[in-house]
Write a protein that holds these residues in place. Structure first.
Motif, PDB file in Angstrom:
ATOM      1  N   LEU A 226       0.692  -1.469   0.280  1.00 20.46           N
ATOM      2  CA  LEU A 226       0.019  -0.273   0.156  1.00 20.46           C
ATOM      3  C   LEU A 226       0.855   1.144   0.079  1.00 20.46           C
ATOM      4  O   LEU A 226       0.518   2.183  -0.618  1.00 20.46           O
ATOM      5  N   PHE A 227       1.709   1.324   1.028  1.00 26.27           N
ATOM      6  CA  PHE A 227       2.539   2.491   0.965  1.00 26.27           C
ATOM      7  C   PHE A 227       3.828   2.706   0.369  1.00 26.27           C
ATOM      8  O   PHE A 227       4.560   3.650   0.238  1.00 26.27           O
ATOM      9  N   GLY A 228       4.357   1.266  -0.171  1.00 26.07           N
ATOM     10  CA  GLY A 228       5.798   1.333  -0.636  1.00 26.07           C
ATOM     11  C   GLY A 228       7.163   1.355   0.079  1.00 26.07           C
ATOM     12  O   GLY A 228       6.794   1.566   1.437  1.00 26.07           O
ATOM     13  N   HIS A 229       8.314   1.497  -0.623  1.00 22.60           N
ATOM     14  CA  HIS A 229       9.195   1.092   0.268  1.00 22.60           C
ATOM     15  C   HIS A 229      10.573   1.839  -0.271  1.00 22.60           C
ATOM     16  O   HIS A 229      10.469   1.793  -1.683  1.00 22.60           O
ATOM     17  N   LYS A 268      -2.422   3.640  10.392  1.00 19.54           N
ATOM     18  CA  LYS A 268      -1.676   4.060   9.339  1.00 19.54           C
ATOM     19  C   LYS A 268      -2.580   4.627   8.232  1.00 19.54           C
ATOM     20  O   LYS A 268      -2.357   5.703   7.576  1.00 19.54           O
ATOM     21  N   LEU A 269      -3.300   3.946   7.652  1.00 20.03           N
ATOM     22  CA  LEU A 269      -4.193   4.157   6.534  1.00 20.03           C
ATOM     23  C   LEU A 269      -5.067   5.505   6.896  1.00 20.03           C
ATOM     24  O   LEU A 269      -5.165   6.103   5.979  1.00 20.03           O
ATOM     25  N   LEU A 270      -5.575   5.219   8.076  1.00 17.00           N
ATOM     26  CA  LEU A 270      -6.291   6.608   8.529  1.00 17.00           C
ATOM     27  C   LEU A 270      -5.692   7.746   8.309  1.00 17.00           C
ATOM     28  O   LEU A 270      -6.082   8.847   8.001  1.00 17.00           O
ATOM     29  N   ARG A 271      -4.339   7.867   8.869  1.00 14.82           N
ATOM     30  CA  ARG A 271      -3.538   8.887   8.830  1.00 14.82           C
ATOM     31  C   ARG A 271      -3.209   9.308   7.306  1.00 14.82           C
ATOM     32  O   ARG A 271      -3.319  10.746   7.170  1.00 14.82           O
ATOM     33  N   VAL A 272      -2.964   8.343   6.600  1.00 12.90           N
ATOM     34  CA  VAL A 272      -2.781   8.708   5.254  1.00 12.90           C
ATOM     35  C   VAL A 272      -3.760   9.501   4.737  1.00 12.90           C
ATOM     36  O   VAL A 272      -3.802  10.412   4.020  1.00 12.90           O
ATOM     37  N   LEU A 273      -5.255   9.124   4.695  1.00 11.67           N
ATOM     38  CA  LEU A 273      -6.435   9.666   4.179  1.00 11.67           C
ATOM     39  C   LEU A 273      -6.552  11.127   4.803  1.00 11.67           C
ATOM     40  O   LEU A 273      -7.130  11.870   4.349  1.00 11.67           O
ATOM     41  N   VAL A 278       1.855   9.887   2.280  1.00 11.83           N
ATOM     42  CA  VAL A 278       2.192   8.749   2.350  1.00 11.83           C
ATOM     43  C   VAL A 278       3.557   8.664   3.046  1.00 11.83           C
ATOM     44  O   VAL A 278       4.569   9.267   2.295  1.00 11.83           O
ATOM     45  N   ASP A 279       3.881   7.843   3.769  1.00 12.32           N
ATOM     46  CA  ASP A 279       5.352   7.554   4.595  1.00 12.32           C
ATOM     47  C   ASP A 279       5.796   5.940   4.121  1.00 12.32           C
ATOM     48  O   ASP A 279       5.186   5.256   4.441  1.00 12.32           O
ATOM     49  N   ARG A 280       6.553   6.090   2.927  1.00 14.90           N
ATOM     50  CA  ARG A 280       7.226   4.919   2.612  1.00 14.90           C
ATOM     51  C   ARG A 280       7.975   4.204   3.744  1.00 14.90           C
ATOM     52  O   ARG A 280       8.438   4.852   4.517  1.00 14.90           O
ATOM     53  N   LEU A 281       8.086   2.952   3.721  1.00 20.64           N
ATOM     54  CA  LEU A 281       8.965   2.219   4.544  1.00 20.64           C
ATOM     55  C   LEU A 281      10.183   2.636   4.252  1.00 20.64           C
ATOM     56  O   LEU A 281      10.895   2.434   3.047  1.00 20.64           O
ATOM     57  N   GLY A 282      10.775   3.216   5.423  1.00 21.34           N
ATOM     58  CA  GLY A 282      12.497   3.348   5.012  1.00 21.34           C
ATOM     59  C   GLY A 282      12.603   4.961   4.636  1.00 21.34           C
ATOM     60  O   GLY A 282      13.573   5.346   4.225  1.00 21.34           O
TER      61      GLY A 282
END
Length: 473
Positions: A226-229, A268-273, A278-282
């Motif tokens: 969902l959020f990428g890395h 985390k999904l709620l925060r993105v919305l 989006v905060d990618r992993l890393g």
């Protein structure tokens, strides 16, 4: 006699018309009386010319004609009728010496022939079967015309019930907004179809449409998907991966089965919305996104909240608009329209002729609960088209795996009894290779009774050949 046809409208006609063609006044009078007693509306002509003046491709009944007519014969009339409409049923009345002519006419498309002198009940049974076939043909044509006329949302979300009309209105209205939409519907009702319609009718239609099935993603991979890395974010992350939410930037993200998303990831999904980033992993910094979210669930979302599978605050964010899709069992009359649409499409795709539905097929189609909803119906239509060349199995047998013998049928008692009687006789004929004598012995029936039942139930003579190949008479 009037030069224009006067007969009831095909839809809802209480007394279907039967066109009687005979130059013998006594025969016409007898047939007129029998047809009225059998529930039909007789229309009369003395020769082929008068008969043809009364016919159109919309004629909702059948013809009963003598083979020997003044001028053009009954066989000549048959050929002309087939030019007007190949599916218009013609029943021939023959004298003993005319049987060979009548058999030849069967090859030209006659529905049946009856040898004089005849039993009025047999004539009524043959006419009843022919009129029922005609009704199904005209009904199918009307459905096909309606399907051809459908455009836009009506073509994508087929249905004429009030719930489907409201659904199309909701889609048209809410597509113009950017509000989050939650689609609620049982499995197979077409939630992704609705999501794509919302997308196609919106100002985001030129952007991407990204679908994610939350139930199909491994729990350990959901966050990265969902959020990428970034490269090096974890073991095996050798390069940057853009997540599904970033891929949907400028368009629509469709989150199917949202209640299957791990609870640990829902905050985390709620925060993105909320933050639109989006905060990618890393990743070192958030990535801004412009995404409209459309989600879907196959159960009541409040029930998912009560069961602890969906956060209440996330639900509030996702269901600014809630659209509910009715299950097929609640869409009165829509199953037939949908089936015809799918069958027409599959016949074109596979390059084969669209098979006709029998009366039993239509009864099953409209009374079956369709627990798999539109998806199950679509599968049934495809199987029906593909199996037609192998002997046209019934829709009931294709869906249930049986001919309905052990099922609990629903409908009028008379129709269920006739369907059962037809199966018993057809099974006996099949077991004995079409030989009449052992069928008569097994069912303990007089030959005349069996012949009458076969005529009434639509079992053809070819299914009742004697040992020497002669037809039952």
């Amino acid at each position: 006699m009037s030069e224009t046809a006067e007969y009831p409208d095909v839809e809802g006609a209480a007394r279907p018309p039967v066109l009687i063609v005979d130059d013998d006044p006594a025969m016409r009078a007898g047939l007129r009386q029998w047809m009225r007693l059998a529930g039909f509306e007789p229309v009369e002509a003395v020769d082929a010319e008068q008969a043809l003046a009364l016919l159109t491709p919309e004629f909702p009944g059948c013809l009963v004609t003598d083979v020997l007519l003044p001028g053009a014969s009954g066989v000549d009339l048959l050929r002309k009728v087939k030019e007007i409409d190949p599916d218009l049923p013609v029943v021939l009345l023959t004298g003993h010496g005319d049987v060979s002519m009548a058999v030849e006419a069967m090859h030209h498309g006659a529905a049946d022939f009856i040898e004089k002198p005849f039993d009025p009940d047999v004539v009524a049974a043959v006419v009843r079967r022919s009129v029922e076939h005609r009704r199904l043909v005209l009904e199918n044509r009307a459905l096909t015309r309606r399907l051809d006329d459908l455009q836009g949302l009506e073509a994508r979300l087929i249905g004429e019930c009030a719930a489907m009309r409201r659904l199309r209105q909701q889609i048209s209205h809410f597509a113009r907004t950017d509000a989050s939409v939650m689609i609620v519907g049982e499995t197979g009702t077409g939630k992704e179809v609705v999501a794509r319609a919302l997308f196609d009718l919106s100002a985001r239609a030129k952007g991407p449409f990204v679908a994610v099935n939350c139930a199909a993603l491994p729990e350990t991979m959901v966050e990265a998907e969902l959020f990428g890395h970034e490269a090096g974010a974890f073991t095996g992350a050798d390069r940057l991966r853009v997540g599904r939410m970033e891929q949907a930037d400028g368009g629509v993200l469709f989150l199917d089965e949202i209640s299957a998303m791990p609870l640990s990831l829902q905050p985390k999904l709620l925060r993105v919305l909320q933050e639109r980033e989006v905060d990618r992993l890393g990743g070192a910094r958030p990535v801004p996104i412009d995404v409209r979210v459309v989600s879907a669930v196959n159960v009541d979302p409040q029930a998912s909240v009560a069961e602890g599978r969906l956060r209440q605050d996330l639900l509030y964010r996702l269901n600014a608009v809630e659209i509910r899709i009715p299950p097929l069992r609640e869409r009165a009359g829509d199953a037939r329209l949908l089936f015809d649409s799918f069958a027409n499409r599959f016949a074109a795709d596979y390059g084969c002729e669209r098979p006709q539905l029998s009366a039993d097929d239509v009864a099953f189609l409209t009374t079956h609960d369709w627990p798999g909803n539109v998806r199950e119906l679509r599968n049934a239509a495809e199987r029906f088209v593909l199996n037609a060349a192998m002997g046209a199995p019934s829709l009931r047998s294709l869906v249930s795996g049986e001919a309905g013998r052990d099922a609990a049928p629903r409908g009028r008692l008379k129709d269920m009894m006739e369907a059962h009687e037809r199966r018993v006789i057809a099974d006996a004929l099949a077991r004995h290779g079409g030989r009449i004598a052992p069928v008569l012995a097994e069912l303990d029936l007089p030959r005349r009774t069996l012949n009458e039942k076969m005529a009434r139930l639509g079992l053809t003579r070819s299914e009742a050949a004697d040992d020497d190949g002669s037809r039952a008479k």
